[in-house]
Design a protein around this motif. Sequence first.
Motif, mmCIF file in Angstrom:
data_model
loop_
_atom_site.group_PDB
_atom_site.id
_atom_site.type_symbol
_atom_site.label_atom_id
_atom_site.label_comp_id
_atom_site.label_asym_id
_atom_site.label_seq_id
_atom_site.Cartn_x
_atom_site.Cartn_y
_atom_site.Cartn_z
ATOM 1 N N ILE A 182 0.829 -1.207 0.000
ATOM 2 C CA ILE A 182 0.000 0.000 0.000
ATOM 3 C C ILE A 182 0.861 1.254 0.000
ATOM 4 C CG2 ILE A 182 -1.600 1.346 1.423
ATOM 5 C CD1 ILE A 182 -2.896 -1.335 2.223
ATOM 6 N N GLU A 183 1.908 1.272 0.812
ATOM 7 C CA GLU A 183 2.762 2.463 0.880
ATOM 8 C C GLU A 183 3.510 2.695 -0.427
ATOM 9 O OE1 GLU A 183 5.192 1.898 4.337
ATOM 10 O OE2 GLU A 183 3.636 2.666 5.700
ATOM 11 N N ASN A 184 3.896 1.608 -1.108
ATOM 12 C CA ASN A 184 4.647 1.749 -2.356
ATOM 13 C C ASN A 184 3.755 2.042 -3.558
ATOM 14 O OD1 ASN A 184 7.799 0.919 -2.418
ATOM 15 N ND2 ASN A 184 6.769 -0.040 -0.670
ATOM 16 N N ILE A 185 2.503 1.599 -3.525
ATOM 17 C CA ILE A 185 1.614 1.776 -4.676
ATOM 18 C C ILE A 185 0.667 2.945 -4.476
ATOM 19 C CG2 ILE A 185 -0.114 0.699 -6.148
ATOM 20 C CD1 ILE A 185 2.715 -0.500 -6.362
ATOM 21 N N TRP A 186 0.078 3.056 -3.287
ATOM 22 C CA TRP A 186 -0.901 4.102 -3.024
ATOM 23 C C TRP A 186 -0.352 5.227 -2.150
ATOM 24 C CZ3 TRP A 186 -2.582 -0.977 -3.506
ATOM 25 C CH2 TRP A 186 -3.589 -1.196 -4.449
ATOM 26 N N GLY A 187 0.936 5.185 -1.848
ATOM 27 C CA GLY A 187 1.547 6.235 -1.053
ATOM 28 C C GLY A 187 1.085 6.267 0.395
ATOM 29 N N GLY A 188 0.547 5.156 0.884
ATOM 30 C CA GLY A 188 0.112 5.092 2.266
ATOM 31 C C GLY A 188 -1.237 5.720 2.510
ATOM 32 N N ILE A 189 -1.871 6.263 1.458
ATOM 33 C CA ILE A 189 -3.141 6.972 1.628
ATOM 34 C C ILE A 189 -4.228 6.043 2.169
ATOM 35 C CG2 ILE A 189 -5.000 8.146 0.395
ATOM 36 C CD1 ILE A 189 -2.580 9.871 0.807
ATOM 37 N N VAL A 190 -4.201 4.782 1.768
ATOM 38 C CA VAL A 190 -5.257 3.871 2.203
ATOM 39 C C VAL A 190 -4.722 2.817 3.169
ATOM 40 C CG1 VAL A 190 -6.700 4.157 0.160
ATOM 41 C CG2 VAL A 190 -4.879 2.475 0.120
ATOM 42 N N THR A 191 -3.734 3.184 3.967
ATOM 43 C CA THR A 191 -3.132 2.228 4.899
ATOM 44 C C THR A 191 -4.165 1.624 5.835
ATOM 45 O OG1 THR A 191 -1.006 3.384 4.813
ATOM 46 C CG2 THR A 191 -1.368 1.935 6.667
ATOM 47 N N GLU A 192 -5.155 2.408 6.238
ATOM 48 C CA GLU A 192 -6.150 1.910 7.180
ATOM 49 C C GLU A 192 -7.295 1.173 6.482
ATOM 50 O OE1 GLU A 192 -5.527 2.033 10.325
ATOM 51 O OE2 GLU A 192 -3.688 3.138 9.899
ATOM 52 N N ASP A 193 -7.304 1.174 5.172
ATOM 53 C CA ASP A 193 -8.383 0.522 4.438
ATOM 54 C C ASP A 193 -7.765 -0.274 3.290
ATOM 55 O OD1 ASP A 193 -10.571 -0.299 3.074
ATOM 56 O OD2 ASP A 193 -11.279 1.688 2.515
ATOM 57 N N THR A 194 -7.622 -1.582 3.489
ATOM 58 C CA THR A 194 -6.942 -2.416 2.494
ATOM 59 C C THR A 194 -7.884 -2.909 1.406
ATOM 60 O OG1 THR A 194 -7.318 -4.404 3.840
ATOM 61 C CG2 THR A 194 -5.257 -3.206 4.194
ATOM 62 N N GLN A 195 -9.074 -2.336 1.344
ATOM 63 C CA GLN A 195 -10.063 -2.790 0.369
ATOM 64 C C GLN A 195 -9.543 -2.656 -1.062
ATOM 65 O OE1 GLN A 195 -13.922 -0.602 -0.530
ATOM 66 N NE2 GLN A 195 -14.668 -2.301 0.704
ATOM 67 N N ALA A 196 -8.915 -1.521 -1.369
ATOM 68 C CA ALA A 196 -8.399 -1.302 -2.717
ATOM 69 C C ALA A 196 -7.368 -2.373 -3.079
ATOM 70 C CB ALA A 196 -7.771 0.086 -2.832
ATOM 71 N N LEU A 197 -6.534 -2.744 -2.107
ATOM 72 C CA LEU A 197 -5.535 -3.781 -2.358
ATOM 73 C C LEU A 197 -6.199 -5.137 -2.565
ATOM 74 C CD1 LEU A 197 -2.661 -4.850 -2.520
ATOM 75 C CD2 LEU A 197 -2.608 -4.936 -0.012
ATOM 76 N N ARG A 198 -7.203 -5.480 -1.755
ATOM 77 C CA ARG A 198 -7.896 -6.765 -1.905
ATOM 78 C C ARG A 198 -8.573 -6.861 -3.273
ATOM 79 N NH1 ARG A 198 -9.816 -5.521 3.266
ATOM 80 N NH2 ARG A 198 -11.923 -5.193 2.443
ATOM 81 N N VAL A 199 -9.219 -5.774 -3.685
ATOM 82 C CA VAL A 199 -9.881 -5.777 -4.993
ATOM 83 C C VAL A 199 -8.855 -5.921 -6.108
ATOM 84 C CG1 VAL A 199 -11.224 -4.395 -6.617
ATOM 85 C CG2 VAL A 199 -11.885 -4.474 -4.208
ATOM 86 N N CYS A 200 -7.757 -5.192 -5.969
ATOM 87 C CA CYS A 200 -6.689 -5.239 -6.980
ATOM 88 C C CYS A 200 -6.142 -6.661 -7.120
ATOM 89 C CB CYS A 200 -5.578 -4.262 -6.586
ATOM 90 S SG CYS A 200 -4.239 -4.142 -7.787
ATOM 91 N N MET A 201 -5.875 -7.313 -5.993
ATOM 92 C CA MET A 201 -5.348 -8.678 -6.036
ATOM 93 C C MET A 201 -6.378 -9.640 -6.616
ATOM 94 S SD MET A 201 -2.271 -8.789 -5.208
ATOM 95 C CE MET A 201 -0.955 -8.049 -4.235
ATOM 96 N N GLY A 202 -7.645 -9.457 -6.246
ATOM 97 C CA GLY A 202 -8.692 -10.312 -6.795
ATOM 98 C C GLY A 202 -8.784 -10.181 -8.306
ATOM 99 N N ASN A 203 -8.687 -8.962 -8.793
ATOM 100 C CA ASN A 203 -8.745 -8.735 -10.245
ATOM 101 C C ASN A 203 -7.534 -9.329 -10.946
ATOM 102 O OD1 ASN A 203 -11.177 -7.395 -10.137
ATOM 103 N ND2 ASN A 203 -10.272 -5.363 -10.032
ATOM 104 N N LEU A 204 -6.354 -9.169 -10.350
ATOM 105 C CA LEU A 204 -5.139 -9.730 -10.941
ATOM 106 C C LEU A 204 -5.250 -11.253 -11.050
ATOM 107 C CD1 LEU A 204 -2.200 -7.695 -9.346
ATOM 108 C CD2 LEU A 204 -2.704 -7.934 -11.785
ATOM 109 N N ARG A 205 -5.720 -11.883 -9.993
ATOM 110 C CA ARG A 205 -5.848 -13.340 -10.016
ATOM 111 C C ARG A 205 -6.848 -13.787 -11.074
ATOM 112 N NH1 ARG A 205 -5.458 -14.028 -3.523
ATOM 113 N NH2 ARG A 205 -3.318 -14.801 -3.453
ATOM 114 N N ARG A 206 -7.942 -13.051 -11.187
ATOM 115 C CA ARG A 206 -8.963 -13.404 -12.176
ATOM 116 C C ARG A 206 -8.410 -13.271 -13.599
ATOM 117 N NH1 ARG A 206 -12.535 -10.117 -10.660
ATOM 118 N NH2 ARG A 206 -12.401 -8.546 -12.290
ATOM 119 N N LYS A 207 -7.591 -12.255 -13.821
ATOM 120 C CA LYS A 207 -7.060 -12.012 -15.160
ATOM 121 C C LYS A 207 -5.898 -12.941 -15.502
ATOM 122 C CE LYS A 207 -8.419 -7.125 -15.270
ATOM 123 N NZ LYS A 207 -7.955 -5.711 -15.338
ATOM 124 N N LEU A 208 -5.198 -13.435 -14.477
ATOM 125 C CA LEU A 208 -3.997 -14.226 -14.732
ATOM 126 C C LEU A 208 -4.198 -15.727 -14.558
ATOM 127 C CD1 LEU A 208 -1.302 -12.019 -12.919
ATOM 128 C CD2 LEU A 208 -1.872 -12.051 -15.357
#
Length: 231
Positions: A182-208
């Motif tokens: 989160i800190e490296n990709i979103w600059g720490g802005i969503v450190t308290e809310d990992t939802q964006a990361l979970r969605v991103c990983m879910g989409n990556l897995r679905r596509k790959l």
Amino acid sequence: MKPLILIVDDENSIRSFLQVSIETQGYKCIDAANGANALMLAISHNPDILILDLGLPDMDGLEVIKKLRKISQMPIIIISARGHDREKVEALDAGADDYLTKPFSVTELLARIRVILRHKSNDNVSSEAETFIYKIKDLIIDTDKHRIWNYNEEIRLTPYEYKVLVLLAKNQGKVLTHRYIIENIWGGIVTEDTQALRVCMGNLRRKLSEDPSQPKYIITEIGVGYRLTDE
């Protein structure tokens, strides 16, 4: 040249307020009150960032995102009164890069704009300084061309999905914690809310992966983070 930001909201007062607030920070703004004009301006002006309200009079903001993602990977920040997790996930799944629930702090919006622009700048510097081709099983990541192939088929990723995958590839085999990603990709802005990361990983897995429930490349280390397989 000043970064160009497209503001899309059907309320004149909100568009005017955001435009004044953003332009005082040294950016240039254009605006639209509906989805059709938003798509036209996005295509004709190619803004650096799109700030999009989901509740538009002529089409839902999700439709705008989906139409844009067919032709562009410009960063999209959602500003919406829809605050339920399901609606946030739908927008992120559709291709949005960030999500702010109304009412929101303009200071926070400006911070997220800076993070996106900083990443774009870093991407340009990185592409000039060093390029890599990663090959993991049937997956090929070409950072020079910004393109991904899996089983010889090109895969389309959103900007944040691409950045997460490249970060994992650069650290292949290493476990990257949620906070580190989160800190490296979103600059720490969503450190308290990992939802964006979970969605991103879910989409990556679905596509790959043919079966996202049995991921081939991205391994979850429960309670810690993720790693890219080194098998």
